[in-house]
Write a protein that holds these residues in place. Structure first.
Motif, PDB file in Angstrom:
ATOM      1  N   UNK A  63       0.837  -1.210   0.000  1.00  0.00           N
ATOM      2  CA  UNK A  63       0.000   0.000   0.000  1.00  0.00           C
ATOM      3  C   UNK A  63       0.865   1.251   0.000  1.00  0.00           C
ATOM      4  N   UNK A  64       0.698   2.042  -1.025  1.00  0.00           N
ATOM      5  CA  UNK A  64       1.439   3.302  -1.168  1.00  0.00           C
ATOM      6  C   UNK A  64       0.443   4.428  -1.374  1.00  0.00           C
ATOM      7  N   UNK A  65       0.785   5.606  -0.892  1.00  0.00           N
ATOM      8  CA  UNK A  65      -0.075   6.766  -1.080  1.00  0.00           C
ATOM      9  C   UNK A  65      -1.408   6.595  -0.389  1.00  0.00           C
ATOM     10  N   UNK A  66      -2.430   7.164  -0.987  1.00  0.00           N
ATOM     11  CA  UNK A  66      -3.787   7.075  -0.452  1.00  0.00           C
ATOM     12  C   UNK A  66      -4.373   5.719  -0.842  1.00  0.00           C
ATOM     13  N   UNK A  67      -4.890   4.991   0.141  1.00  0.00           N
ATOM     14  CA  UNK A  67      -5.355   3.630  -0.100  1.00  0.00           C
ATOM     15  C   UNK A  67      -6.858   3.517   0.103  1.00  0.00           C
ATOM     16  N   UNK A  68      -7.498   2.808  -0.814  1.00  0.00           N
ATOM     17  CA  UNK A  68      -8.922   2.493  -0.736  1.00  0.00           C
ATOM     18  C   UNK A  68      -9.089   0.989  -0.854  1.00  0.00           C
ATOM     19  N   UNK A  69     -10.043   0.456  -0.112  1.00  0.00           N
ATOM     20  CA  UNK A  69     -10.300  -0.984  -0.107  1.00  0.00           C
ATOM     21  C   UNK A  69     -11.643  -1.259  -0.748  1.00  0.00           C
ATOM     22  N   UNK A  96      -2.342   6.564  -5.748  1.00  0.00           N
ATOM     23  CA  UNK A  96      -3.564   6.023  -5.151  1.00  0.00           C
ATOM     24  C   UNK A  96      -3.494   4.513  -5.300  1.00  0.00           C
ATOM     25  N   UNK A  97      -3.762   3.820  -4.202  1.00  0.00           N
ATOM     26  CA  UNK A  97      -3.765   2.361  -4.217  1.00  0.00           C
ATOM     27  C   UNK A  97      -5.167   1.859  -3.896  1.00  0.00           C
ATOM     28  N   UNK A  98      -5.647   0.953  -4.737  1.00  0.00           N
ATOM     29  CA  UNK A  98      -6.904   0.262  -4.489  1.00  0.00           C
ATOM     30  C   UNK A  98      -6.562  -1.183  -4.140  1.00  0.00           C
ATOM     31  N   UNK A 106     -10.203  -9.303   4.469  1.00  0.00           N
ATOM     32  CA  UNK A 106      -8.927  -8.709   4.841  1.00  0.00           C
ATOM     33  C   UNK A 106      -8.869  -8.474   6.340  1.00  0.00           C
ATOM     34  N   UNK A 107      -7.668  -8.278   6.822  1.00  0.00           N
ATOM     35  CA  UNK A 107      -7.459  -8.035   8.248  1.00  0.00           C
ATOM     36  C   UNK A 107      -7.967  -6.658   8.650  1.00  0.00           C
ATOM     37  N   UNK A 108      -8.182  -6.498   9.933  1.00  0.00           N
ATOM     38  CA  UNK A 108      -8.598  -5.189  10.453  1.00  0.00           C
ATOM     39  C   UNK A 108      -7.510  -4.145  10.201  1.00  0.00           C
ATOM     40  N   UNK A 109      -6.258  -4.561  10.148  1.00  0.00           N
ATOM     41  CA  UNK A 109      -5.161  -3.636   9.868  1.00  0.00           C
ATOM     42  C   UNK A 109      -5.272  -3.067   8.452  1.00  0.00           C
ATOM     43  N   UNK A 113      -5.996   0.844   7.421  1.00  0.00           N
ATOM     44  CA  UNK A 113      -5.077   1.573   6.522  1.00  0.00           C
ATOM     45  C   UNK A 113      -5.833   2.307   5.426  1.00  0.00           C
ATOM     46  N   UNK A 114      -7.005   1.789   5.070  1.00  0.00           N
ATOM     47  CA  UNK A 114      -7.778   2.369   3.980  1.00  0.00           C
ATOM     48  C   UNK A 114      -8.436   3.681   4.388  1.00  0.00           C
ATOM     49  N   UNK A 115      -8.369   4.642   3.505  1.00  0.00           N
ATOM     50  CA  UNK A 115      -9.052   5.915   3.738  1.00  0.00           C
ATOM     51  C   UNK A 115     -10.561   5.717   3.691  1.00  0.00           C
ATOM     52  N   UNK A 116     -11.007   4.792   2.830  1.00  0.00           N
ATOM     53  CA  UNK A 116     -12.430   4.481   2.723  1.00  0.00           C
ATOM     54  C   UNK A 116     -12.589   3.080   2.149  1.00  0.00           C
ATOM     55  N   UNK A 117     -13.724   2.483   2.438  1.00  0.00           N
ATOM     56  CA  UNK A 117     -14.109   1.201   1.868  1.00  0.00           C
ATOM     57  C   UNK A 117     -15.146   1.473   0.793  1.00  0.00           C
ATOM     58  N   UNK A 118     -14.952   0.854  -0.365  1.00  0.00           N
ATOM     59  CA  UNK A 118     -15.827   1.059  -1.517  1.00  0.00           C
ATOM     60  C   UNK A 118     -16.416  -0.282  -1.925  1.00  0.00           C
ATOM     61  N   UNK A 119     -17.707  -0.304  -2.172  1.00  0.00           N
ATOM     62  CA  UNK A 119     -18.386  -1.537  -2.550  1.00  0.00           C
ATOM     63  C   UNK A 119     -18.808  -1.502  -4.012  1.00  0.00           C
ATOM     64  N   UNK A 120     -18.793  -2.663  -4.657  1.00  0.00           N
ATOM     65  CA  UNK A 120     -19.351  -2.811  -6.000  1.00  0.00           C
ATOM     66  C   UNK A 120     -20.842  -3.110  -5.928  1.00  0.00           C
ATOM     67  N   UNK A 121     -21.375  -3.204  -4.727  1.00  0.00           N
ATOM     68  CA  UNK A 121     -22.784  -3.532  -4.533  1.00  0.00           C
ATOM     69  C   UNK A 121     -22.915  -4.699  -3.579  1.00  0.00           C
TER      70      UNK A 121
END
Length: 152
Positions: A63-69, A96-98, A106-109, A113-121
């Protein structure tokens, strides 16, 4: 030019997934420097929590830079809102890392680390398909930002 990383657990085994991935990487080249970063599945460990922990450690190293999960429990974004997110973050960070986690999550860690969690639905997608959907949505986002006719 912004760098976009897509960290994925596992690799693409079928040729048609790899071809789709390569097509989107080629298309993205005019908008950003794009990297697919694969980390090895740890599904041969003795327990699910151990698998999640091991994969989490590997993900965090990438994970580098701003990370989104990308996560089933994340926020649903329209394509336009996803484009706005990328545009905004690209002004704040050069990378930006996705992340697409493993089959057990994924782990709680990693979540922390993620700035936000994004869902596909609400639907569960196979990891290979989720990767292609992520690539398409990132490509679509850059087209929305650029004002091309790709997004109708």
């Amino acid at each position: 030019m912004i760098t976009i990383n897509l960290v994925c657990v596992g690799n693409l085994k079928e040729k048609f997934w790899a071809e789709a991935q390569n097509e989107y990487i080629k298309r993205l080249a005019k908008f950003c420097k794009f990297n697919i970063i694969e980390v090895a599945e740890q599904n041969r460990t003795s327990s699910v929590p151990e698998t999640i922990a091991r994969e989490g450690k590997l993900i965090l190293e990438k994970c580098k830079g701003c990370t989104f999960l990308f996560d089933l429990g994340g926020k649903n974004l329209s394509s336009e809102n996803f484009a706005s997110l990328i545009e905004k973050e690209s002004q704040l960070s050069s990378t930006i890392t996705f992340v697409i986690g493993g089959s057990y999550g994924v782990s709680e860690q990693v979540k922390a680390r993620a700035k936000a969690l994004i869902s596909f639905g609400a639907q569960t997608l196979p990891h290979n398909l989720a990767r292609i959907v992520a690539l398409e949505q990132i490509y679509r986002a850059f087209n929305i930002i650029a004002g091309t006719s790709y997004h109708k």
